[in-house]
Every structure is written in C-alpha cells, then in structure tokens.
Design an enzyme around this catalytic site. Structure first.
Site, mmCIF file in Angstrom:
data_model
loop_
_atom_site.group_PDB
_atom_site.id
_atom_site.type_symbol
_atom_site.label_atom_id
_atom_site.label_comp_id
_atom_site.label_asym_id
_atom_site.label_seq_id
_atom_site.Cartn_x
_atom_site.Cartn_y
_atom_site.Cartn_z
ATOM 1 N N TYR A 49 0.824 -1.208 0.000
ATOM 2 C CA TYR A 49 0.000 0.000 0.000
ATOM 3 C C TYR A 49 0.856 1.255 0.000
ATOM 4 C CZ TYR A 49 1.046 0.570 4.997
ATOM 5 O OH TYR A 49 1.669 0.739 6.206
ATOM 6 N N CYS A 50 0.262 2.356 -0.438
ATOM 7 C CA CYS A 50 0.931 3.658 -0.392
ATOM 8 C C CYS A 50 -0.129 4.717 -0.107
ATOM 9 C CB CYS A 50 1.655 3.938 -1.703
ATOM 10 S SG CYS A 50 0.551 3.948 -3.136
ATOM 11 N N THR A 51 0.226 5.978 -0.208
ATOM 12 C CA THR A 51 -0.692 7.048 0.184
ATOM 13 C C THR A 51 -1.967 7.087 -0.658
ATOM 14 O OG1 THR A 51 1.262 8.317 0.781
ATOM 15 C CG2 THR A 51 -0.831 9.512 0.703
ATOM 16 N N GLY A 79 -2.230 5.245 -3.904
ATOM 17 C CA GLY A 79 -2.376 4.105 -4.798
ATOM 18 C C GLY A 79 -1.444 4.073 -5.997
ATOM 19 N N ILE A 127 -4.083 4.619 1.144
ATOM 20 C CA ILE A 127 -4.520 4.898 2.513
ATOM 21 C C ILE A 127 -5.667 5.908 2.519
ATOM 22 C CG2 ILE A 127 -3.781 5.813 4.744
ATOM 23 C CD1 ILE A 127 -0.829 5.103 3.658
#
Ligand SMILES: [Zn+2]
Ligand SMILES: [Zn+2]
Length: 323
Positions: free
Chosen positions: A179-181, A183, A208
């Site tokens: 995952y990242c901030t 996508g 997120i």
C-alpha cells in the site's frame, strides 16, 4: 474567517495514454488558474498524478473537468480551512512516480478495495507480508497493523528494497500486500514485485486515503503524512492516538517540523514543548552554529511551520481572548 471545509483538497491519478501531454497541461493549468486552485500536478504520456486544492464553490466544476479528461480517476477529497499548497504547479514529468527502473504496466497486482484489504489484514498468517511502499518517516506516524517498516529513506530506492525482500521471502508462497498514500506508487511497485517472481501480489486500491474515507481507522494506526502544509493528517473522522514519540522527551507526538537551521532543514518529530525549547533546531550544533531562522510556535509560518491543523487549533484555543 476560514471554516473547516472552505477548501477541498484532492488527490487522484490516472494511468492512461495521453496523446498530447503539453495540450492537456495547458488546459489544466488555465482551468485551475481561473479558479485560483493550487497544488502539484504532473502529466506525461503515461497519465496524470495530482495533489491539489480548490475552493468549495469550485469543486464540482473542477471534478467534472477532471473526469471529462480522465474518466478512470478516483478522486479522493479531504476538507481543509486553507490551501495547503503554496502555489500551483502543473507540469510535464516523464515519470509520474520517481523510480529509476522501467516497469511493465500490464503486470499488475490484485487490486483490493478497503473491505477486502481489511479482511486480509485480519486473516494475516506467517506467509503474508504487508509492505509499506512509502518512506520510513511516513511509516513512523501511521501505518497498517503489522506493516513492515520500509527500509528506505527515499521511495526511489524501492527497487533495491524489493531485491532484499526477494532474498528473504519465498516468492511462490508469500502473499505480498502493498500500500501507499494514494495508490499510484503501488501501480508500479506491484509490477516490479511480480517481475521479481513474487506470485501473489495484492495492492490497496486508492491507497490509505481511500481506505480512510471508506473504512475509518479500523486496521490503521496513527495518522497520515502528506507532502503539503498539512504535513500530518487523520485519515478519517475516527479518533487517532499518536503512535510515534517526540525524539527529545519520548512523550507521544506526531508532528513534524523542519529544523530551523536553514542549511539543515531535517525533519524533526517533536512535541510542541520540546520544539519550542530547542528553538526549532534538531540539535545543539544547529542551534549554535547554524543559520537559524527565528522560531516560535505562534508566529512561524508555513512551509516551516509544521503543526497539524488540529494542533494549531489546540494552541490557539489556549491563547487568552483578545491576544
Ligand atoms: Zn518532547
Ligand atoms: Zn538541524
């Protein structure tokens, strides 16, 4: 007077073929200039990556404008009282995500929505790893339950980190959740993981930000680091206890500041009391020998003032009336 939702902060991206990026840049720029929008928007032949803000009144117009050009964009929106970006940048950047490696856009991890992502976290076993594809200082103030601390100071270094993971984990058996901030980083990094031989790769759709908007804090701990004046924000309306600690006194804290020594500028994780005591500096050396800009919690302005909006409110409510 500003109210809490005067400004709409948008984050979105689209990976899609853009035939004439310069034309799209020009149109996009003049649209946002006209409605006094701010932010950072990168466009290339491969698509768009945007973090920007517009007034509440301009939101619907801008949203339709974006969707007309990029129908696949998932636009995530937060409220804020003021623009968290100092200016408007709309420009060409060949790589929408900084990475010194070409990836195959057709190789993709399985996209999970918030609910499925959470279910998978709850069922996590020894054969599952959760990779945070952000920087270590982002992880420190907030991350998903059980996520590994990323071993990178810059996400550009992800390919090296991925090689290490390949040595450590069985590529056939290991379920990789990433995952990242917002996508977009995982769109590329998942491709890289598959290329390295990992068979089971999952990525959080919309990152997120989308998770917080849909699922609240549930499987998430702490807050979210963002690359604008807000610096650290809650991901939902749920109460979020700080999970990090002040680097000086170890009391719980989740505010970042830049060192007041202009030649240092390093990130400091501190409680308001300590940062004031240190006059905004990361160490004694910076304070005594550096080119130090004056520091005061009340007067330091962005971009150097890195209090969260909540903290600013807390501070201002302590001030005597009329001050
Ligand atoms: Zn402290
Ligand atoms: Zn310093």
């Amino acid at each position: 007077m500003h109210t809490a939702d005067d400004i709409k902060v948008l984050a979105y991206y689209a990976i899609t073929k853009v035939d004439d990026p310069q034309k799209v840049i020009k149109e996009h720029k003049s649209f946002l200039e006209e409605c006094q929008g701010k932010g950072r928007i990168y466009i290339s032949e491969e698509g768009i990556n945007a973090q920007c803000s517009v007034s509440k009144e301009n939101l619907e117009n801008y949203r339709s404008f974006v969707l007309k050009n990029f129908p696949q964009a998932d636009i995530k929106i937060h409220d804020h009282p003021v623009h968290p970006f100092a200016k408007l940048i709309v420009k060409y950047r060949r790589q929408l995500v900084a990475m010194d490696k070409e990836v195959d856009p057709l190789l993709q991890g399985v996209h999970l929505d918030a609910a499925d992502w959470e279910k998978m976290i709850k069922q996590k076993d020894d054969n599952t790893i959760i990779i945070d594809t952000r920087n270590d200082y982002e992880w420190k103030v907030g991350h998903f339950e059980g996520a590994l601390l990323p071993e990178l100071d810059q996400f550009r270094e992800f390919p090296e980190y991925a090689e290490k993971l390949k040595e450590r984990y069985d590529t056939d058996k290991t379920q990789v959740m990433m995952y990242c901030t917002g996508g977009i980083r995982c769109e590329l990094y998942s491709s890289l993981m598959l290329k390295l031989g990992f068979k089971k790769v999952y990525q959080l759709k919309g990152g997120i930000i989308r998770y917080g908007l849909e699922n609240g804090n549930r499987a998430w701990k702490g807050k979210l680091f963002v690359f604008d004046d807000r610096m650290v924000i809650p991901i939902s309306k749920d109460e979020a206890e700080p999970i990090a600690e002040c680097q000086f006194c170890k009391k719980s804290a989740d505010s970042y500041y830049n060192c007041a020594n202009m030649d240092c500028n390093s990130l400091i994780l501190s409680c308001p009391e300590c940062i004031e005591l240190k006059k905004g500096c990361c160490c004694q050396n910076c304070l005594e020998t550096g080119r130090v800009r004056p520091f005061s919690l009340e007067t330091v302005k962005t971009p150097f003032r890195k209090l969260s909006f909540e903290e600013k409110q807390r501070l201002s409510s302590k001030e005597p009336i009329g001050a």
